[in-house]
Design a protein around this motif. Structure first.
Motif, short mmCIF file in Angstrom:
data_model
loop_
_atom_site.label_atom_id
_atom_site.label_comp_id
_atom_site.label_asym_id
_atom_site.label_seq_id
_atom_site.Cartn_x
_atom_site.Cartn_y
_atom_site.Cartn_z
N GLY A 1 0.80 -1.22 0.00
CA GLY A 1 0.00 0.00 0.00
C GLY A 1 0.84 1.27 0.00
O GLY A 1 0.43 2.29 -0.57
N GLU A 2 2.03 1.20 0.59
CA GLU A 2 2.87 2.40 0.66
C GLU A 2 3.22 2.92 -0.73
O GLU A 2 3.54 4.10 -0.88
CB GLU A 2 4.13 2.14 1.48
N GLY A 3 3.13 2.05 -1.74
CA GLY A 3 3.42 2.47 -3.11
C GLY A 3 2.32 3.35 -3.70
O GLY A 3 2.50 3.96 -4.75
N SER B 1 -9.35 -14.30 2.93
CA SER B 1 -9.53 -14.78 4.31
C SER B 1 -8.78 -13.88 5.29
O SER B 1 -7.68 -13.42 4.98
CB SER B 1 -9.00 -16.20 4.46
N PRO B 2 -9.37 -13.66 6.48
CA PRO B 2 -8.72 -12.78 7.45
C PRO B 2 -7.53 -13.42 8.15
O PRO B 2 -7.29 -14.62 7.99
CB PRO B 2 -9.85 -12.52 8.46
N PHE B 3 -6.80 -12.61 8.91
CA PHE B 3 -5.68 -13.03 9.76
C PHE B 3 -4.39 -13.33 9.00
O PHE B 3 -3.47 -13.89 9.56
CB PHE B 3 -6.04 -14.22 10.66
N VAL B 4 -4.36 -12.99 7.72
CA VAL B 4 -3.08 -13.06 7.00
C VAL B 4 -2.91 -11.73 6.27
O VAL B 4 -3.76 -10.85 6.36
CB VAL B 4 -3.01 -14.24 6.00
N THR B 5 -1.80 -11.58 5.57
CA THR B 5 -1.57 -10.32 4.85
C THR B 5 -1.45 -10.59 3.36
O THR B 5 -1.47 -11.75 2.91
CB THR B 5 -0.28 -9.62 5.33
N1 UDP Z 1 -5.71 -8.93 4.72
C1 UDP Z 1 -6.34 -10.10 5.13
N2 UDP Z 1 -6.22 -11.23 4.36
C2 UDP Z 1 -5.46 -11.26 3.23
C3 UDP Z 1 -4.81 -10.07 2.83
C4 UDP Z 1 -4.95 -8.92 3.59
O1 UDP Z 1 -7.01 -10.14 6.15
O2 UDP Z 1 -5.38 -12.31 2.58
C5 UDP Z 1 -5.92 -7.69 5.48
C6 UDP Z 1 -4.96 -7.57 6.66
O3 UDP Z 1 -5.64 -6.97 7.73
C7 UDP Z 1 -3.91 -6.63 6.11
C8 UDP Z 1 -4.73 -5.69 5.24
O4 UDP Z 1 -5.69 -6.57 4.66
O5 UDP Z 1 -3.22 -5.93 7.12
C9 UDP Z 1 -3.98 -4.94 4.19
O6 UDP Z 1 -3.01 -5.76 3.58
P1 UDP Z 1 -1.43 -5.65 3.91
O7 UDP Z 1 -1.23 -5.31 5.35
O8 UDP Z 1 -0.81 -6.90 3.44
O9 UDP Z 1 -1.00 -4.42 3.00
P2 UDP Z 1 0.46 -3.86 2.73
O10 UDP Z 1 1.25 -3.96 4.02
O11 UDP Z 1 1.06 -4.72 1.69
O12 UDP Z 1 0.24 -2.47 2.27
#
Ligand code: UDP
Length: 252
Positions: free
Chosen positions: A22-24, A146-150
């Motif tokens: 997201g920072e991009g 799905s929640p709880f991953v990134t």
């Molecule tokens: N998220 C999630 N499941 C996923 C991908 C993302 O629940 O499969 C949620 C999670 O809360 C995450 C948010 O979406 O923190 C945003 O994604 P992320 O933090 O990966 O963004 P980034 O750090 O890459 O900007």
């Protein structure tokens, strides 16, 4: 592997999953979406696509919201709900990037792991592959659904199921360092690491889960600085612009 073009001047990889956090999508230290930042990514990505590389972009949402923000006991939002909100944030970024890419003439499809038919196509693996084969840039939003991953885990997952040659992670620093380079000026930049090095030294590259998945299936990962002009193109062409993580002794 779908490697295309073995000549030294051609692209090293045929199909690439590019993770853009997201920072991009905004300026350093800011939140929300800044369209000039989005256009910067779009321009670099479209340059890369011109070489005929199949590109799947996995989009983060941290510029808007991360589920972990709501984990404190006094939040009335359930943590799972917060993660769904985070996934929706990635769809907003995806919509912005789709328009930016299309304004540059790129054939693009936004696919979401959470169904929202009026906004994006549902993510269906075989359909995603078809888009790639037709030369469309696909933007994969809503993470895994799905929640709880990134979205790091989503990027690892998609790179495996789409048979990518490499997972490339765009970050705001030059690669993987021994320590946080924004805090420690003596942090050392690694040019190459094994998955074990990353896990053992607890290096901040991606989620442990994502690294473990890539290690299990030997998916190479390249980490590089997307803010440097031309780096996305160089990375997808196979030029070493950051840190390469792979099985010890293997060459990609
Ligand atoms: N998220 C999630 N499941 C996923 C991908 C993302 O629940 O499969 C949620 C999670 O809360 C995450 C948010 O979406 O923190 C945003 O994604 P992320 O933090 O990966 O963004 P980034 O750090 O890459 O900007």
């Amino acid at each position: 592997m779908s490697t295309s073009g073995n000549s030294s001047s051609g692209p090293r990889f045929g199909r690439v999953v590019l993770k853009i956090s997201g920072e991009g999508f905004t300026h350093p230290g800011e939140r929300g979406i800044a369209m000039d930042a989005v256009l910067h990514i779009a321009r670099q990505t479209s340059q890369a696509a011109k070489h005929g590389i199949q590109l799947a972009l996995v989009i983060g949402g941290g510029n808007i919201l991360r589920g972990a923000q709501f984990t404190s006991g006094n939040s009335s939002i359930h943590e799972a709900t917060a993660h769904y909100m985070g996934m929706l944030a990635t769809v907003m970024n995806g919509l912005a990037l789709q328009d930016a890419l299309e304004s540059l003439g790129c054939d693009t499809r936004l696919m979401s792991a959470i169904r929202m038919d009026g906004v994006a196509e549902p993510y269906i693996r075989r359909r995603a592959r078809r888009h790639l084969e037709k030369g469309r840039i696909i933007i994969l939003a809503a993470g895994t659904g799905s929640p709880f991953v990134t979205t790091d885990t989503a990027a690892a997952q998609r790179s495996l199921e789409l048979d990518a040659d490499i997972l490339i992670k765009a970050t705001r620093v030059d690669g993987v360092f021994s320590d946080d380079p924004e805090k420690n000026p003596h942090a050392v930049l690694y040019s190459q690491l094994s998955y074990e090095d990353v896990l053992r030294q607890n290096l901040r590259v991606m989620d442990t889960e994502a690294i473990a998945k890539c290690r299990q299936y030997e998916m190479p990962i390249m980490v590089f600085n997307f803010r440097k002009e031309g780096n996305i193109e160089k990375a997808v062409m196979g030029e070493r612009v950051g840190t390469l993580i792979q099985t010890a002794g293997k060459v990609v």
